[in-house]
Scaffold this motif. Structure first.
Motif, PDB file in Angstrom:
ATOM      1  N   ASN A   4       0.823  -1.212   0.000  1.00 45.14           N
ATOM      2  CA  ASN A   4       0.000   0.000   0.000  1.00 45.14           C
ATOM      3  C   ASN A   4       0.855   1.258   0.000  1.00 45.14           C
ATOM      4  O   ASN A   4       0.502   2.267  -0.602  1.00 45.14           O
ATOM      5  N   SER A 159      12.832 -10.804   2.900  1.00 42.68           N
ATOM      6  CA  SER A 159      13.552 -12.090   2.815  1.00 42.68           C
ATOM      7  C   SER A 159      15.033 -11.919   2.495  1.00 42.68           C
ATOM      8  O   SER A 159      15.884 -12.433   3.210  1.00 42.68           O
TER       9      SER A 159
ATOM     10  N   HIS B 141       7.213 -17.868  -0.620  1.00 43.37           N
ATOM     11  CA  HIS B 141       6.545 -17.128  -1.689  1.00 43.37           C
ATOM     12  C   HIS B 141       5.399 -17.888  -2.331  1.00 43.37           C
ATOM     13  O   HIS B 141       4.634 -17.323  -3.083  1.00 43.37           O
ATOM     14  N   GLY B 164       9.025 -13.662   5.396  1.00 43.54           N
ATOM     15  CA  GLY B 164       8.812 -13.696   3.947  1.00 43.54           C
ATOM     16  C   GLY B 164       7.365 -13.976   3.620  1.00 43.54           C
ATOM     17  O   GLY B 164       6.769 -13.350   2.747  1.00 43.54           O
ATOM     18  N   SER B 167       5.052 -10.904   4.277  1.00 44.29           N
ATOM     19  CA  SER B 167       5.087  -9.853   3.253  1.00 44.29           C
ATOM     20  C   SER B 167       4.420 -10.353   1.975  1.00 44.29           C
ATOM     21  O   SER B 167       3.796  -9.586   1.245  1.00 44.29           O
ATOM     22  N   ARG B 168       4.532 -11.655   1.717  1.00 47.24           N
ATOM     23  CA  ARG B 168       3.894 -12.212   0.532  1.00 47.24           C
ATOM     24  C   ARG B 168       2.373 -12.091   0.631  1.00 47.24           C
ATOM     25  O   ARG B 168       1.700 -11.742  -0.338  1.00 47.24           O
ATOM     26  N   LEU B 170       0.679  -9.910   2.234  1.00 49.71           N
ATOM     27  CA  LEU B 170       0.295  -8.514   2.028  1.00 49.71           C
ATOM     28  C   LEU B 170       0.247  -8.191   0.536  1.00 49.71           C
ATOM     29  O   LEU B 170      -0.677  -7.521   0.069  1.00 49.71           O
ATOM     30  N   LEU B 171       1.264  -8.694  -0.182  1.00 44.47           N
ATOM     31  CA  LEU B 171       1.318  -8.409  -1.616  1.00 44.47           C
ATOM     32  C   LEU B 171       0.129  -9.039  -2.337  1.00 44.47           C
ATOM     33  O   LEU B 171      -0.510  -8.395  -3.170  1.00 44.47           O
ATOM     34  N   TRP B 174      -2.923  -7.137  -1.748  1.00 44.77           N
ATOM     35  CA  TRP B 174      -2.900  -5.883  -2.505  1.00 44.77           C
ATOM     36  C   TRP B 174      -3.280  -6.134  -3.961  1.00 44.77           C
ATOM     37  O   TRP B 174      -4.061  -5.392  -4.561  1.00 44.77           O
ATOM     38  N   LEU B 175      -2.715  -7.203  -4.549  1.00 43.17           N
ATOM     39  CA  LEU B 175      -3.006  -7.502  -5.945  1.00 43.17           C
ATOM     40  C   LEU B 175      -4.485  -7.815  -6.141  1.00 43.17           C
ATOM     41  O   LEU B 175      -5.076  -7.480  -7.152  1.00 43.17           O
ATOM     42  N   GLY B 179      -5.248  -1.174  -2.990  1.00 48.43           N
ATOM     43  CA  GLY B 179      -4.757  -0.562  -1.761  1.00 48.43           C
ATOM     44  C   GLY B 179      -5.857  -0.316  -0.755  1.00 48.43           C
ATOM     45  O   GLY B 179      -6.942   0.122  -1.102  1.00 48.43           O
TER      46      GLY B 179
END
Lengths: 186, 204
Positions: A4, A159, B141, B164, B167-168, B170-171, B174-175, B179
């Protein structure tokens, strides 16, 4: 960083809109926008374009690179090249998602563009994964990757930086002099 | 996601404390008076030289000091030739967690001892970590992976896997959804800023 937050940075990019209202210039910290004349194209940041579009007060003219033919060329080049090629925009992924999400009817061939950009993203991600792996296996302390966009860099965080930290810890563990520790203790 | 740092051992780190609990097998070199209770099987009040004992790393390390070694140590079998060959063959196929939960951490501790085998440990850890990183990254991932798969990794890799993966996720969200709203960062929210109201109170 959060995706974001990267998107927030991407919202500063300019996009051309055709407003359906007339208004004076707006003075903002980042610069002045407008003036708006109904029917005349003007450049505004994406966050404003999205907001105006949601209020049905403008029509978004897609970015210049939002053209299926041009994007197919970019994709082919990306596919054949061993390295990362330069993208038409630093925030191509976020811009596509934002603009096509809010105004799919304004941009010609919206579906094709969406598919091609997704393909492009997938090609680049797999390239990135391979090079990260090669970098970890090699003993080199640095690597140079040109033309990566902020969103892609954000994908391998945290990572890769964390893994490099740990690799460094293991690499330096044997070299710590023991005698200095002993003298500190006594 | 707030700013996250990678793991570094420090005085208050529980993982570091737990990893120094791992046992090292030691041989007593000098007769240690009054320490007989350490060896449960012996009845004498003193610890005789030549006794073999498993001591935790935090105890064994100072007793193995270069100038006055009270004990001599033996490297645990997981860092020895036979196990090293298994790792060289294919590090990714090994469930390192079964060997030791603190495989890397304990190895880093061991590398500090003065022992001929200890010099090789660092290389072993480095090679294992490098070749397994791809596996850990792919697991993190790939959202199709079972989240419990992280439990098969030793602590150091598990931390990498979890950050890892976070964060994946979250991505991916988002996709899918685009947002959401940006939240105030934790640091800013916790920052003790004097509020204007308080200032005005002080002035009056």
């Amino acid at each position: 960083m959060d995706p974001n937050e990267v998107e927030f940075l991407g919202e500063k990019q300019l996009v051309t809109i055709i407003p359906s209202f007339t208004f004076n210039q707006i003075h903002l910290i980042s610069g002045s926008i407008g003036p708006f004349r109904a029917g005349l194209p003007t450049q505004v940041p994406i966050w404003l374009a999205v907001n105006l579009k949601q209020q049905q007060k403008c029509r978004i003219v897609g970015q210049e690179w939002m053209d299926a033919k041009l994007l197919i060329d970019v994709k082919d080049e990306e596919k054949t090249s061993k390295f990362f090629t330069k993208m038409p925009s630093d925030h191509y992924m976020d811009e596509t998602l934002m603009l096509l999400g809010v105004a799919p009817e304004d941009i010609p061939q919206a579906e094709e563009i969406r598919t091609i950009v997704k393909d492009l993203w997938d090609i680049r991600m797999s390239k990135l994964r391979t090079s990260v792996d090669a970098f970890m296996k090699s003993d080199s302390a640095f690597a140079k990757l040109d033309h990566l966009t902020p969103m892609e860099i954000n994908c391998i965080r945290p990572s890769l930086p964390h893994a490099l930290d740990q690799r460094d810890r293991i690499q330096t563990c044997g070299s710590r002099p023991r005698d200095s520790q002993d003298t500190q203790r006594s | 996601m707030s700013l996250c740092h990678s793991y570094m051992p420090n005085y208050f780190s529980i993982d570091d404390i737990l990893s120094s609990q791992e046992r090292v097998s030691c041989k007593i070199e000098v007769k240690l008076p009054g320490l007989g209770y350490l060896d449960v099987s012996s009845e004498s009040p003193d610890l005789q030289s030549g006794t073999k004992l498993d001591l935790p790393h935090w105890l064994a390390y100072p007793m193995n000091s270069r100038t006055h070694p009270f004990v001599s140590i033996e490297v645990p079998k997981i860092y020895k030739e036979a196990y090293r060959e298994i790792l060289t063959a294919d590090a990714c196929a090994v469930a390192l967690n079964k060997w030791s939960c603190y495989f890397y951490e304990f190895g880093i501790h061991l590398a500090q001892y003065e022992h001929s085998d200890c010099n090789l440990i660092q290389d072993l850890l480095l090679q294992a970590f490098k070749s397994r990183f791809r596996l850990v990254m792919d697991w993190a991932h790939n959202t199709g992976t079972d989240p419990t798969v992280g439990l098969q990794l030793p602590i150091l890799e598990r931390k990498l896997f979890l950050t890892g993966r976070k964060s994946r996720c979250l991505l991916i969200s988002w996709l899918k959804e685009g947002g959401g709203s940006i939240e105030t960062s934790e640091m800013v929210a916790n920052h003790k800023k004097r509020k204007r109201a308080e200032l005005e109170d002080e002035n009056t």
